[in-house]
Design a protein around this motif. Structure first.
Motif, mmCIF file in Angstrom:
data_model
loop_
_atom_site.group_PDB
_atom_site.id
_atom_site.type_symbol
_atom_site.label_atom_id
_atom_site.label_comp_id
_atom_site.label_asym_id
_atom_site.label_seq_id
_atom_site.Cartn_x
_atom_site.Cartn_y
_atom_site.Cartn_z
ATOM 1 N N HIS A 120 0.805 -1.217 -0.059
ATOM 2 C CA HIS A 120 0.080 0.053 -0.016
ATOM 3 C C HIS A 120 0.796 1.166 0.067
ATOM 4 O O HIS A 120 0.545 2.233 -0.598
ATOM 5 C CB HIS A 120 -1.069 -0.054 1.254
ATOM 6 N N LYS A 150 0.665 4.356 -2.736
ATOM 7 C CA LYS A 150 0.416 5.375 -2.143
ATOM 8 C C LYS A 150 1.467 6.379 -2.951
ATOM 9 O O LYS A 150 1.058 7.682 -3.108
ATOM 10 C CB LYS A 150 0.851 5.532 -0.623
ATOM 11 N N VAL A 192 -3.667 -1.039 -6.436
ATOM 12 C CA VAL A 192 -3.511 -1.944 -5.345
ATOM 13 C C VAL A 192 -4.727 -2.646 -5.245
ATOM 14 O O VAL A 192 -5.883 -2.298 -5.118
ATOM 15 C CB VAL A 192 -2.828 -1.403 -3.818
ATOM 16 N N GLY A 249 -6.654 -4.069 -2.308
ATOM 17 C CA GLY A 249 -6.601 -4.084 -0.947
ATOM 18 C C GLY A 249 -7.635 -4.940 -0.166
ATOM 19 O O GLY A 249 -8.196 -5.990 -0.984
ATOM 20 N N THR A 271 -5.934 -4.885 5.233
ATOM 21 C CA THR A 271 -5.031 -3.782 4.917
ATOM 22 C C THR A 271 -5.654 -2.342 4.849
ATOM 23 O O THR A 271 -5.139 -1.410 5.206
ATOM 24 C CB THR A 271 -4.460 -3.990 3.663
ATOM 25 N N LEU A 272 -7.157 -2.477 4.724
ATOM 26 C CA LEU A 272 -7.855 -1.220 4.567
ATOM 27 C C LEU A 272 -8.777 -0.927 5.770
ATOM 28 O O LEU A 272 -9.238 0.034 5.943
ATOM 29 C CB LEU A 272 -8.718 -1.250 3.331
ATOM 30 N N TYR A 302 0.446 4.503 5.544
ATOM 31 C CA TYR A 302 -0.475 4.990 4.642
ATOM 32 C C TYR A 302 -1.691 5.155 5.445
ATOM 33 O O TYR A 302 -2.098 4.605 6.525
ATOM 34 C CB TYR A 302 -0.705 4.028 3.519
ATOM 35 N N PRO A 310 -5.679 4.498 4.793
ATOM 36 C CA PRO A 310 -6.760 4.107 3.897
ATOM 37 C C PRO A 310 -7.792 4.996 3.073
ATOM 38 O O PRO A 310 -8.111 4.863 2.133
ATOM 39 C CB PRO A 310 -7.326 2.728 4.506
#
Length: 327
Positions: A80, A84, A94, A96, A100-101, A113, A115
């Protein structure tokens, strides 16, 4: 030199029209070279498999290569961060996930990062319920027996996850809290390694997307203890839910979404959204997903944005309840 307010507004309006025109022209010619879809997990994991299927369909429609680049590590955070800081031109995307988000922002102290601020959501892609599973040789057959076994061996029983911050990790921590059991967490480098760990007896139990385990369950390598849906899955009506077995609020149905770097022109986002939705409607893909217990989502970029915001809040609460934290 002084400029009248009217002149300034006029110039701003013209600049805006030029920008819109540039974006539309860019979208018309896009893509003119290979698109990369970055995935934060190893090959063979459910997110990776979904990305490769979608990338192939995109390539067929766009007549340009769409390749998948695996960048595992830091709970998906490395991938990510890569996207970014990539150029916001639609050529670096990406895939996701819930982890991850929606989970990572509350789990990691120094996430590289944001999200909700660093990306342009393109589309929701897939959803796959998790199952709680053990080795086919295990004497454990359901949630009640797992809880009894863990309570008889406090602090000794270990569970595996595909990595810290994954949906399976947080879901298991919630399960531990709800059932008042003590189990050690062994994070693996991806789902394939974790599943092998369960089958080999290195860990007792794990959560994993049902789609990656069906063949193993049918061959007797693993046993399902319950599925993480609130009601029985229509594709597996005989499989009891964890809700039925005493965990009415434990819903473990992670999803995937495709995003671009912040600032990617709206016309390119719209074009990618249309193309991916077309891929997701492919009859063969739909039939395969139905067989494997997965769901296809799709929808507009606004749908994806709203979903991310809701899930961000829901899993933040789950992480808080679980007490999990990764520095």
């Amino acid at each position: 030199m002084k400029h009248s307010y009217t002149a300034i507004v006029a110039r701003s309006f013209i600049a805006g029209l030029l920008l819109v025109g540039w974006g539309s022209a860019t979208a018309t010619s896009f893509p003119e070279r290979t698109i990369q879809m970055v995935v934060g997990f190893p090959g063979g994991q459910s997110t990776d498999l979904a990305a490769r299927q979608i990338a192939k369909g995109m390539s067929d429609i766009l007549k340009e290569s769409v390749i998948v680049l695996n960048q595992p590590g830091a709970g998906g955070g490395i991938s990510h961060r890569t996207v970014k800081i990539a150029a916001p031109d639609g050529y670096t995307l990406v895939m996701g996930s819930t982890g991850t988000l929606a989970i990572n922002p509350s789990l990691y102290s120094n996430l590289p990062y944001d999200p909700l601020e660093d990306f342009e959501p393109i589309v929701l892609a897939t959803a796959t319920p998790h199952v709680l599973f053990v080795s086919g040789k295990s004497p454990i057959n359901n949630l009640k027996e797992l809880v009894a076994y863990a309570k008889a061996n406090p602090g000794i029983v270990a569970y595996g996850s595909a990595g810290s911050g994954t949906t399976g990790h947080i879901a298991m921590e919630l399960l531990k809290k709800e059932t008042d059991i003590d189990m050690l967490h062994i994070p693996y480098k991806g789902s394939p390694a974790m599943v092998n760990g369960v089958i080999g007896g290195d860990v007792i139990v794990g959560f994993e997307p049902i789609s990656t385990l069906i063949a193993m369950q049918e061959s007797g390598l693993v046993k399902f203890l319950g599925i993480g849906t609130l009601t029985r899955h229509p594709g597996f009506p005989e499989l009891t839910t964890l809700a039925e077995q005493g965990l009415p609020k434990l819903e473990v149905v992670p999803w995937t979404a495709i995003l671009a770097p912040k600032g990617t022109p709206a016309p390119i986002i719209e074009k990618l959204n249309i193309v991916i939705n077309e891929v997701l409607k492919d009859p063969e893909l739909v039939a395969e997903y139905n067989r494997n217990g997965r769901s296809i989502l799709g929808g507009s970029s606004s749908d994806a944005k709203n979903h991310l915001e809701r899930e961000h809040a829901r899993w933040a609460e789950a992480v808080k309840i679980s007490g999990s934290k990764v520095d």
